[in-house]
Scaffold this active site. Structure first.
Site, mmCIF file in Angstrom:
data_model
loop_
_atom_site.group_PDB
_atom_site.id
_atom_site.type_symbol
_atom_site.label_atom_id
_atom_site.label_comp_id
_atom_site.label_asym_id
_atom_site.label_seq_id
_atom_site.Cartn_x
_atom_site.Cartn_y
_atom_site.Cartn_z
ATOM 1 N N ASN A 1 68.816 9.312 76.692
ATOM 2 C CA ASN A 1 70.585 8.528 75.413
ATOM 3 C C ASN A 1 69.994 8.372 74.584
ATOM 4 O OD1 ASN A 1 72.707 6.560 78.335
ATOM 5 N ND2 ASN A 1 72.289 8.541 77.499
ATOM 6 N N ASP B 1 80.812 6.042 83.406
ATOM 7 C CA ASP B 1 80.344 7.022 82.256
ATOM 8 C C ASP B 1 81.774 6.979 82.063
ATOM 9 O OD1 ASP B 1 78.783 9.105 81.151
ATOM 10 O OD2 ASP B 1 79.446 10.183 82.671
#
Ligand code: IPE
Ligand code: IPE
Ligand code: MG
Length: 255
Positions: free
Chosen positions: A80, A32
């Site tokens: 996502n 991330d």
């Protein structure tokens, strides 16, 4: 070697502290912070993803050198898809770029490529490259490198539940025989070793729908470092942190 210029002195010093007999067998990474890395540099988010890909290959290589048997990375979650179309398109194209460039090397380095997630819902060219990487590395027996793409743990658990219901309906299993081992055979991760260590970069302290079943007794390591900056030193620190943990699995110290 995928990339050169690694810090040899640091490597020697930190390596002496790592107990090579106690490295995690399986590490999972929530990679991330690519977007924030790019923003900090005044670059488009996509540049962060590209750099993140490089960090991934370097990390994989370091894991191989440490004798880690399995690495699983979260590349794209079922959530996502909510991102802007251009970013999603880039994230669908990027793995293809890396597969095409590095598959021969991965093959040669004895890496076994594996993918988890709803692969059938991915664009066809990506599905083809995924199939190619699995096929070309299937006879290898080195590190198992699993990429979670269009992966969501809640979807995985629902899919497993449906498969189990079907087995019950078809008289393949009776309800009383449904146990943990059997349940695990229905997960995308079937056959992978237990996840010893989960690493999440970028300062976020959550699992974001990743490996909810599989993380039951996993050790967690969180770092503020943004994924594109994750490097050998960070990996060594992570392993040292892991080696200072005491895993008890609900038992008592020393058992
Ligand atoms: C992780 O980086 C990569 C993916 C989720 C595909 P992000 O894109 O989430 O980066 P941040 O969290 O916005 O910085
Ligand atoms: C998790 O990161 C998914 C991947 C790294 C692929 P996100 O950036 O999507 O997670 P949230 O939205 O911050 O929870
Ligand atoms: Mg993020």
């Amino acid at each position: 070697m995928f990339f050169k210029n690694r810090n040899k002195k640091l490597k020697r010093e930190m390596l002496t502290q790592i107990d090579r007999g106690d490295v995690p067998g399986h590490i999972a990474f929530i990679m991330d912070g690519n977007g924030r890395w790019a923003k900090k540099k005044g670059l488009p988010r996509t540049a962060g993803h590209m750099e993140g890909g490089k960090a991934l290959l370097k990390t994989l290589e370091e894991c191989m050198e440490l004798g880690i048997k399995a690495v699983t990375v979260y590349a794209f979650s079922t959530e996502n898809w909510k991102r802007p179309k251009e970013e999603v398109e880039y994230l669908m194209a990027l793995p293809r770029k890396y597969i095409n460039k590095y598959l021969p090397m991965l093959k040669e380095r004895n890496v076994v490529m594996n993918f988890i997630g709803n692969i059938e819902a991915l664009p066809e060219p990506l599905q083809n490259d995924i199939a190619k990487s699995i096929e070309e590395t299937k006879d290898n027996n080195g590190i198992v490198f699993t990429i979670a793409i269009n992966y969501g743990s809640q979807d995985e658990l629902l899919a497993a539940t449906k498969l189990i219901c079907q087995d019950v309906k078809d008289d393949i299993v009776s309800i009383t025989d449904i146990n943990q081992d059997y349940f695990e055979t229905k997960l995308f991760t079937n056959g992978l070793p237990p996840v010893d260590l989960l690493v999440r970069t970028s300062g976020e302290v959550r699992v974001s729908n990743f490996l909810l079943w599989q993380l039951a007794y996993t050790e967690f390591h969180f770092t503020d470092t943004l994924w594109p900056d994750f490097n050998q030193e960070e990996l060594y620190k992570t392993i040292l942190d892991y080696q200072n943990r005491q895993r008890r699995y609900g038992g008592l110290k020393g058992e």
